[in-house]
Scaffold this motif. Sequence first.
Motif, short mmCIF file in Angstrom:
data_model
loop_
_atom_site.label_atom_id
_atom_site.label_comp_id
_atom_site.label_asym_id
_atom_site.label_seq_id
_atom_site.Cartn_x
_atom_site.Cartn_y
_atom_site.Cartn_z
N VAL A 348 0.80 -1.21 -0.09
CA VAL A 348 0.03 -0.10 0.06
C VAL A 348 0.81 1.18 0.09
N CYS A 373 4.92 -1.11 3.57
CA CYS A 373 3.90 0.17 2.86
C CYS A 373 5.38 0.82 1.84
N ASN A 414 0.48 -1.73 -6.61
CA ASN A 414 -0.62 -1.49 -5.71
C ASN A 414 -1.26 -0.39 -6.06
N THR A 416 -3.69 1.27 -4.26
CA THR A 416 -4.32 2.04 -2.70
C THR A 416 -3.53 3.26 -2.28
N ASN A 438 -7.42 3.64 -5.55
CA ASN A 438 -8.38 3.59 -4.66
C ASN A 438 -7.84 4.80 -3.58
N VAL A 440 -7.69 6.73 -0.29
CA VAL A 440 -8.14 6.58 1.06
C VAL A 440 -7.73 7.75 2.10
N MET A 456 -6.26 -1.63 8.86
CA MET A 456 -6.36 -1.96 7.42
C MET A 456 -6.05 -3.24 6.94
N GLN A 457 -4.87 -3.65 7.57
CA GLN A 457 -4.25 -4.88 7.23
C GLN A 457 -5.36 -6.01 7.74
N GLY A 459 -8.27 -5.85 7.76
CA GLY A 459 -9.61 -5.96 7.06
C GLY A 459 -9.05 -6.54 5.50
N GLY A 460 -7.46 -6.73 5.54
CA GLY A 460 -7.18 -7.32 4.21
C GLY A 460 -6.90 -6.11 3.02
N GLN A 461 -7.10 -4.84 3.54
CA GLN A 461 -6.64 -3.96 2.75
C GLN A 461 -5.37 -3.40 2.42
N ALA A 462 -4.54 -3.95 3.29
CA ALA A 462 -3.04 -3.33 3.26
C ALA A 462 -2.32 -4.73 3.43
#
Lengths: 462, 313
Positions: A348, A373, A414, A416, A438, A440, A456-457, A459-462
């Motif tokens: 990310v 990141c 990536n 995001t 995306n 954020v 985020m991690q 939630g599987g977003q990062a």
Amino acid sequence: MALTGIQIFKLTPKKNCKECGCPTCMAFSMKVAQGAMTIDQCPHMSEEAVATLSEASAPPMKTIKAGFKAFADNKNDSEKEFALGGETVLFRHEKTFVNKTRYAVSVCTCMDDAAVDARLASVAAIDYDRIGDRMYVEFIAVDCGEGAAPDAYAALVKKADGAGRPLILNVKDEACAKAALDVCKDKKPILNAADASNYEAMSKLAADASVVLGVTGASAEELYDTVAALEKAGNKNLILDLGTASVKDAFEKAVLVRRAALKDNDRTFGYPSIVNVGKLASGDSHMQAALAALFTMKYGSVVVMEEMSYAQALPLYGLRQNLFTDPQKAPRIDPGIYPINGGDENSVCLTTVDFALTYFLVSGELERSGVPCNLLISDAGGLSVLTSWAAGKFSSGSIAKYIQEFEIENKIKNRTLILPGKVAVLKGDLEAKLPGWNIVVGPTEAVQLVKFLKDMQAGGQA
Amino acid sequence: MPFTKKLQKFNATIRTVEVGTGDKTTKLGGGNTLPFYTFDAPTANTAKIGIEISDLGLAHEPDCIKEVYAGCETVADMAKKAITIEGVDFLCLKLEGGDPNGENRPVEELVAVAKEVADAVDFPIVVEGCKNVEKDAELLSKVAEALQGKNVLLMSAKEENYKNIGAAAGLAYNQLVGAESAVDINLAKQLNVLLKQLGVDSGKVVMNVGSSAAGYGFDYLISTLDRVKAAALGQNDDSLLMPIITPVASETWSVKESTATEEDMPEWGSVVERAIDMEIETAVACLACGTDAVILKHPTSIATVSKMISALS
Ligand code: SF4
């Protein structure tokens, strides 16, 4: 002390001949006092007057050149020698400090060969980059122990010279000093040797070898008298050793010397200083760290330690870097991609401004999060997030342009991008300018990043 | 001409603020020269050192700190151990567990911890909040009430919550008020003026003008400290004559120089040594610019800084 127009006028020939381009000698004098013209622009000035004036307008503290730079300080540094002293103010908020403190480690004839070899080998170990500056041990001090023979001292000097750093020759014996200079004078060492008892002989050695002479004194008064005597004899290529009597005594001398030069315009003390914290706290690495910080803050031009560990160096060089920055100009980070926690093309992205303080706060929190990141730093004028946004230097346009110019889309897969919460307003515009991304909105304060990224991690977003 | 020492004399003296009660007190401030310039004038007080412990106990601390408090079961046990460490002048209890973005411990629970610690030790105490301005407004006010009579220093009242904390600590319960502002002389001054307008006795205020670790924007702190001291002493500026306290440990123990593991940075060597030297050098730099009290964590740092203060006194 700068002279006033009236004082300068008294030294002019008062011919009003206009050859300098001024209608009168008085007008010329006023311009010189303001710094708009120089005294040599009047062809009729007497030699005596020129001498008086140049002495009066000389800077209060001399810049002394010594040694050679093993490495350039940074990419803008083309100086081959170290410049020491030359300061004009006592506090950094008044004006930028100009010549940063330099650090040395020590070897001594009293050490055995193995210890000397180990110490010299350790010099090269400290070498790293911090915001564009190369941090390393700049000098090696070579101590001539009690009763050491000239041959033995010269041999140690030769060995130390092999480590590729300029030397500080801590020696009181004339024959030893001579033997040492014969080995290394071409590399412009500092002959730290003179005191009230030997200054004439040592000054001659230093002058013959054209190297800087270090001078010490039992008290500030004695030091002052010895410097005055050396200057009278024509040697003004000096550095003042603050002595090793006690921490209190060395600190007092550091302040008195610098204050006399800069506040009271007493040029006899207008020289850089050298302080040996290795001797003031022999065998105590933590106390040496403390004293190195103290004398970096208060007026040490060269700080000599026994050795330098990364533990001591990391805060010390960081402190020096902060102390010697321009107080008017915020330090900046080069624009680029900064991967954190092993961030790669699939990690990310976050973006913020190139203001060094912001970068440090943000990157520190990102490191603490442990989440891989990429921190994307664009040119935002070296201002904080809100200030650069208000100045139009951190906008959806500037971020989109940066993504394009740095070919981020080719380098990172990536898509995001986390924006600083303070510029949440940019989200809509950025989405329009960066299709496929995306966008954020992140937290408003750096400290909240750890939780934010971890969430985020999770939630599987990062 | 021989050298004559020109002394720098000021007509002002930094206010002395005494923390604690009975014969176990410590005095912050009281200086009338630039830091450690004892040759200019004899200085009344020397710089002081506090030791930091947290309501969260040892769970989040690095091993080298866990070792210091080995055998301690409660925060009160830690407090008892902390005050025996050589060079410690006061105890600083950080109620960081209150942070709504962290453990979010309820106020009552934290007040109980503060009470337990204050009952366990007869020693000068500083209580730090959790940094969240809303939570601290309630938390520090309640702590001020619970610790009445102990003359503790509450840190910190900020622009956003000075009314609550100033009123509770400074007015209602007769404690000492820490005034925290963000690394800027004018903000520091403004907050001190606001506290005075609220009715808080300026003689009971200690300033925290911001803190940072060496290398991390420390230039701003240097200039702020230098300028505050210059204005206080040089211009006798009443709204800046408060002693300055700087929490050092809370900044230095989280930077990468102090946390990167030896596996990640083998060339850097011992992480314990790195954390200690980062703490020492930051503390010394703060003291050299005018901080009157630093808050540290490791016994070696405390011993070293204490020894240096003595050597310069
Ligand atoms: S050139 Fe010299 S003498 Fe002539 S007017 Fe200028 S200052 Fe005066």
